[in-house]
Design a protein around this motif. Sequence first.
Motif, PDB file in Angstrom:
ATOM      1  N   ALA A  35     -31.366  34.445  -6.029  1.00  0.00           N
ATOM      2  CA  ALA A  35     -31.413  35.594  -6.938  1.00  0.00           C
ATOM      3  C   ALA A  35     -31.193  36.922  -6.222  1.00  0.00           C
ATOM      4  O   ALA A  35     -30.842  37.906  -6.853  1.00  0.00           O
ATOM      5  N   VAL A  38     -27.864  35.886  -2.118  1.00  0.00           N
ATOM      6  CA  VAL A  38     -26.502  35.465  -2.465  1.00  0.00           C
ATOM      7  C   VAL A  38     -25.765  36.535  -3.287  1.00  0.00           C
ATOM      8  O   VAL A  38     -24.639  36.900  -2.945  1.00  0.00           O
ATOM      9  N   PRO A  39     -26.377  37.110  -4.337  1.00  0.00           N
ATOM     10  CA  PRO A  39     -25.662  38.142  -5.109  1.00  0.00           C
ATOM     11  C   PRO A  39     -25.284  39.366  -4.263  1.00  0.00           C
ATOM     12  O   PRO A  39     -24.174  39.878  -4.399  1.00  0.00           O
ATOM     13  N   ILE A  40     -26.196  39.791  -3.380  1.00  0.00           N
ATOM     14  CA  ILE A  40     -25.875  40.972  -2.557  1.00  0.00           C
ATOM     15  C   ILE A  40     -24.698  40.661  -1.631  1.00  0.00           C
ATOM     16  O   ILE A  40     -23.751  41.438  -1.516  1.00  0.00           O
ATOM     17  N   TRP A  42     -22.427  38.449  -2.164  1.00  0.00           N
ATOM     18  CA  TRP A  42     -21.265  38.277  -3.047  1.00  0.00           C
ATOM     19  C   TRP A  42     -20.662  39.640  -3.386  1.00  0.00           C
ATOM     20  O   TRP A  42     -19.445  39.821  -3.340  1.00  0.00           O
ATOM     21  N   VAL A  43     -21.515  40.615  -3.698  1.00  0.00           N
ATOM     22  CA  VAL A  43     -21.055  41.971  -4.000  1.00  0.00           C
ATOM     23  C   VAL A  43     -20.380  42.582  -2.769  1.00  0.00           C
ATOM     24  O   VAL A  43     -19.301  43.176  -2.867  1.00  0.00           O
ATOM     25  N   THR A 262     -17.864  47.212  -7.067  1.00  0.00           N
ATOM     26  CA  THR A 262     -18.790  46.650  -6.086  1.00  0.00           C
ATOM     27  C   THR A 262     -18.967  47.600  -4.902  1.00  0.00           C
ATOM     28  O   THR A 262     -20.063  47.702  -4.345  1.00  0.00           O
TER      29      THR A 262
END
Lengths: 291, 362
Positions: A35, A38-40, A42-43, A262
């Motif tokens: 949560a 990985v998202p950071i 990915w951005v 992004t």
Amino acid sequence: MTDDRNAAVHAREARHERARMLGLALPALAVIGAAVVVPILWVLYLSVLDVQGHFTLGNYLVLATEGANLSVIVTTLKVSLLVTVVSVVIGYPLTYLLAQLPPSLATICMLGILLPYMTSVLVRTYAWMVLLGRRGIVNTMLVWLGITDAPLQLMFNTTATVIGMVHVMVPLLALPLYATMRAIDHGFLRAAASLGAGPVATFWRVYFPLSLPGLSAGTFLIFVTSLGFFITPTVLGGGRVTMIGQQIATAIATYDGFGVATALGVGLLAATAILLGFAMRVLRLDLMRAP
Amino acid sequence: MSVAEMSTRGVAVEIAHVSKSYGRVVALDDMSLSIRPGEFVTLLGPSGSGKTTLLMILGGFVRPTTGDITFDGRAVVRLPPHKRNIGVVFQSYALFPNMDVAANVAFPLRLRRLPAPEIARRVAAALDLVRLGGYGARQVHELSGGQSQRVALARAIVFEPDILLMDEPLSALDKKLREQMQVEIRRLHDALGLTTIYVTHDQREALTMSDRVAVIAGGRLRQFAAPRELYERPADAFVADFVGESTLLPVARMGAGVALQGQALRHDGPVPDAAALVLVLRPEKLTFAAPGANADDINHLPGTLRGIVFQGETVLYQVALGDGGEVTVRDLSRNEPQHAGLFPGAAVTVALHRRDTLVLPA
């Protein structure tokens, strides 16, 4: 030797115990990884790709060269700071009052403070439009009381945005601050009085410093949460107040791909990290310190 | 400061008819005490007796329902705490966690706007006085219980208060440290000549430290006397029971005197004018006598030895008297020949001298 054999057994036990502890922590680590981490990442990854999917720093070039983007980051930080300051000015005395009330009464009042936090963001925001408009209740009252001759421009500007945001941010200060204030031992206040401190000196020299952990936690929460506001500045700012959330939405609509959007996100993250790092060092705020 | 530098004035404290009620609960009932300048007075009582309420009223933290308090004739009952010039040592020490040791001790001096060099000098001297010289830069959370206690004491005396109030300051310390601090607090009191009012529920502590002890129970003053008098001539059965160890046995009137289980007792002084009477038996006043012994000054109480408890320097003998009623005899643990016949189940005679035969209203 029996002793040596036992040492080996104990060492193996300790290793197994560490492994079991790690096993217990795994679900939490997995959630945080999926949560947050990985998202950071990915951005970050998307921000260095061009439309064809090749590596580029062009998105950051757009960020740096287009003046609008920089001014949006400045506006975002400015509005968030303003919201934080106003929330503290309103929230600290309010929470102090709550902390002096009998607990049962304080709980009821705390629910009142939390109410905006539990209200839909749209309802809350449009309610402020009704209150702050030219013919809204606030202006009608001001004119009727003779405080102003003509209705004030309260809508569609920074003032309206800050008012709308403070409304929902005060609970974020009140909750941690209340917990800290309740935990302050009244013995300290009695001791200060016995040593010659009047009420004012007791507050500033003893009570306020002891309430700082809750105050800094609330301040931090408000500032960081304010950075991401989208609907309130859009509706109450009336196009004059553009915060980063709105700019990111615009960037997605304007440019092909997620590159510029992004990059904006990464820019905000970096600016926030630097600012908070600086604030914690200079103001010596220690968020993890127990009250 | 050297001790000589601190002003050694003591202030007389007059407590006149002070009462405090919380709703229908009476915490203090018409309390009057006259405390002499420089006196060390202990308020002694069980928990809930009202002793802490009285201390809080003296400190100005609690407003009495009725009554008056004067310091050297000056009415203080309507003054807030910060205008009373009293040093208070709290049970929890209440050292400010946001300040180091020196800042805690300097706090009352800063409020009084003393010049910085004067503050530094006085803080250092006060810390020396409580044997914590060089601890100024320590953080409060780094201190042990005993050290915290000393810092609290230094902070309470550094501004030369008129009166020192102490609310069970030693209750959080272990026994050895507590006994050491009792001596130190008393030494400090004697050196400074401060009128000191000390609250405790520990009767031994009260006897050890005080010039006079006020025994309080149920919000009422039971007796106000010097330790020796309190122990030897308690005013009533409550004081006798609370101060020191004792066994109380009901006694009946017999003629001009009293009798225990039908046996007339030899005792000094008049019989108290009360409906019910008790005999107070202190373990260390009792000895064993040879069976059938007789003497004019001694009361002989026959009984059976039930048990022997070895306590190190002393030995306790539990003796069941004729018709029920168990008393304790304390003796030093010496291997004396007369103790040879003492074993559980043995028939014994407990001896009580007539001057130690204490008969009180129940």
